[in-house]
Design an enzyme around this catalytic site. Structure first.
Site, PDB file in Angstrom:
ATOM      1  N   ASP A 182       0.881  -1.206   0.021  1.00 53.96           N
ATOM      2  CA  ASP A 182      -0.125  -0.013   0.105  1.00 53.96           C
ATOM      3  C   ASP A 182       0.687   1.311   0.105  1.00 53.96           C
ATOM      4  O   ASP A 182       1.904   1.186   0.815  1.00 53.96           O
ATOM      5  CB  ASP A 182      -0.785  -0.029   1.201  1.00 53.96           C
ATOM      6  CG  ASP A 182      -1.930   1.078   1.276  1.00 53.96           C
ATOM      7  OD1 ASP A 182      -2.861   1.038   0.401  1.00 53.96           O
ATOM      8  OD2 ASP A 182      -2.055   1.874   2.163  1.00 53.96           O
TER       9      ASP A 182
ATOM     10  N   GLU B 127       1.957  -0.292  -4.963  1.00 49.73           N
ATOM     11  CA  GLU B 127       0.932   0.803  -5.220  1.00 49.73           C
ATOM     12  C   GLU B 127       1.485   2.293  -5.344  1.00 49.73           C
ATOM     13  O   GLU B 127       2.123   2.560  -4.320  1.00 49.73           O
ATOM     14  CB  GLU B 127      -0.412   0.976  -4.610  1.00 49.73           C
ATOM     15  CG  GLU B 127      -1.187   1.962  -4.907  1.00 49.73           C
ATOM     16  CD  GLU B 127      -2.328   2.229  -3.554  1.00 49.73           C
ATOM     17  OE1 GLU B 127      -3.436   2.655  -3.895  1.00 49.73           O
ATOM     18  OE2 GLU B 127      -1.775   2.361  -2.525  1.00 49.73           O
TER      19      GLU B 127
END
Length: 533
Positions: free
Chosen positions: A198, A265
């Site tokens: 993330d 990401e």
């Protein structure tokens, strides 16, 4: 040399909370997921990516982790997760988990100890207030307002790129960094096959706390004005060039275990923070948001993204049109009443592109975005900007399994988010009985990709064909596949020498495609793939 398993693979993203509920409490869990593994395997994918599995107070629905050493009891026990790994591996499915290590929950023991000072005092990003009590600098939170919150326990501000309940872990501190890296070691030893990182662009921050620079007013687009945080360049709170050193370290830790994978990401400036790294640097792959935020159906958004990627020829991308953070692709490109043919076109386009393909749960069904009332929203982003932006709940509603069952078969209890009535006709039970359904078409596409080296591993060459046609060649060694898409709502008829003697690889996604010599009649929103010399 054999390519690693993840290169050209298809990864199916499971938002666990909304996938399948095995115990009737209204929340998806490991037991429900295990019961649906045969379905996932039947799609022809190579791996599953699980949304965060760790305990969380759910301020940001799992992306605020309070303990990295175990699993969220809402989803089951550690034994349940270990069984999930065994059952997935038995079916030939790799398991990738979401790790959120740029920040933690404010309920994590590390943060509580940081509040008290002592050994962990510098494990988070703390700074004194300005003399007038305002925040240390101009950094803005992705979720609205300053990216700083004052805490009287330390008489200082702490930094949070997202919610105030998600304090930023200080990766500049060697002890904090090692504690975070040890999380990878632990779960790799448990048997997971890799990680999705993330906000992989945000491990490091500028220790001088310099202000972010504003986006010049003439350069601001509709996207910039849609959210205050977009009005500044995030060059000091994240996206540092040195962030690549952290990605290198993470990759080294992951590669201590054979045949593992880590992707990132990169929501902001991926090339500057190491998002587009060479084959031997940074994480193995990553995705950014141009394809996830595009909303105009034409060739330009695809070509522009691959032109950016072409500047980094050794980089291997991950490609997605939908996920848990954005409006589902059929609705984004076609509105709430988008025809099923559009969903099938987008699937074909996604599966034919170069990279590792990421498919979000329900994408294989052609699900549109669910429409929720304000009192049904659970996402903090929806609460911030309603009704201009209804947040992310509309793409997170539960999977429709059975059109004849209560809650469409997701749960026997009260679902944590309501099921969309528009999803009933697209339920798995309905589409399993229809050989012309979006689900049936998705399976054909995925089998084709798995068996075709050009689609999995080949280079991509875009062709300059007139709109609404979009075409490219995928080639690997002696295999070439011509991929043609009608991006318009009207039938397209055209002549092109490349089509001559091409061998069709699968039927059109809707009405029959007419092919004769170098002529092709392509229905609206249709795709055609052919093996060519």
């Amino acid at each position: 040399m054999t390519a690693p398993w993840w290169r050209g693979a298809t990864i199916y993203q499971v938002y666990i909370r909304s996938f399948a509920d095995g115990n009737g409490d209204g929340v998806g869990d490991f037991a429900g997921l295990i019961a649906k593994l045969d379905y996932i395997a039947s799609l022809g994918v190579d791996a599953i990516w699980l949304s965060p599995i760790h305990p969380s107070p759910n301020r940001d629905w799992g992306y605020d982790v309070s303990d990295y050493s175990t699993v969220n009891p809402e989803f089951g026990s550690d034994a349940d997760f270990d069984r999930l790994l065994v059952e997935a591996h038995t079916r030939g499915l790799k398991v990738i988990i979401d790790e959120v290590l740029a920040h933690t929950s404010d309920e994590h023991a590390w943060f509580r100890e940081s509040l008290e000072g002592g050994e962990k005092a510098d494990w988070y990003v703390w700074a004194p207030a300005c003399e007038d009590g305002t925040a240390p600098n101009n950094w803005l939170s992705v979720f609205g307002g300053p990216a700083w919150s004052y805490h009287p326990a330390r008489r200082e501000y702490y930094h949070h790129k997202f919610l105030r309940q998600q304090p930023k872990l200080n990766w500049c501190n060697p002890q904090a960094r090692e504690a975070a890296l040890s999380v990878f070691d632990y779960w790799l030893a448990r048997g997971v096959d890799g990680f999705r990182l993330d906000v992989a662009n945000a491990f490091l921050h500028d220790p001088t706390l310099a202000d972010n620079k504003p986006v010049p007013i003439p350069d601001r687009t509709r996207w910039h004005w849609s959210h205050a945080a977009n009005l500044q360049n995030h060059c000091h709170d994240s996206n540092l060039a040195a962030n690549l050193t952290m990605l290198n370290e993470i990759r080294r830790r992951v590669e201590r275990f054979p045949d593992r994978f880590v992707m990132g990401e990169f929501s902001e400036e991926p090339e500057r923070c190491g998002g587009y790294a060479a084959a031997t640097r940074g994480v193995h792959s990553g995705y950014s948001f141009p394809l996830l935020e595009a909303d105009q159906l034409n060739a330009s958004f695809i070509r522009a993204h691959y032109e950016d990627l072409a500047r980094f020829p050794e980089y291997w991308p991950s490609i997605a049109f939908s996920n848990h953070d954005v409006i589902r692709a059929p609705t984004r490109f076609g509105g709430q009443g988008a025809p099923p043919d559009l969903a099938r076109l987008l699937l074909a386009l996604l599966i034919c592109l170069r990279g590792t393909v990421l498919i979000y749960q329900g994408e294989e069904l052609g699900l549109p975005q669910a429409e929720l009332h304000r009192d049904q929203l659970r996402d903090p982003v929806g609460d911030l900007y309603y009704p201009f932006n209804r947040g992310r709940d509309g793409c997170r509603t539960p999977m429709p399994w059975d059109d004849r069952a209560a809650n469409l078969g997701f749960t026997t209890g009260s679902p944590w988010l309501p099921l969309s009535p528009y999803h009933s006709a697209l339920a798995v039970s309905v589409q399993e009985q229809d050989s012309q359904s979006t689900l049936a078409y998705a399976r054909k596409l995925l089998v084709l990709r798995r068996n075709c080296a050009a689609l999995r591993l080949g280079k991509i060459e875009f062709l300059d064909w007139p709109a609404p046609l979009f075409a490219f060649l995928r080639s690997y060694e002696n295999e070439r596949v011509l991929c043609i898409f009608n991006m318009g709502a009207e039938q397209a008829s055209f002549h092109q020498a490349l089509i001559n003697c091409a061998t069709p690889l699968l039927p059109s996604s809707n009405n029959p495609t007419q092919l004769s010599c170098d002529a092709l009649d392509l229905p609206p929103y249709a795709a055609w793939l052919g093996l060519t010399a």
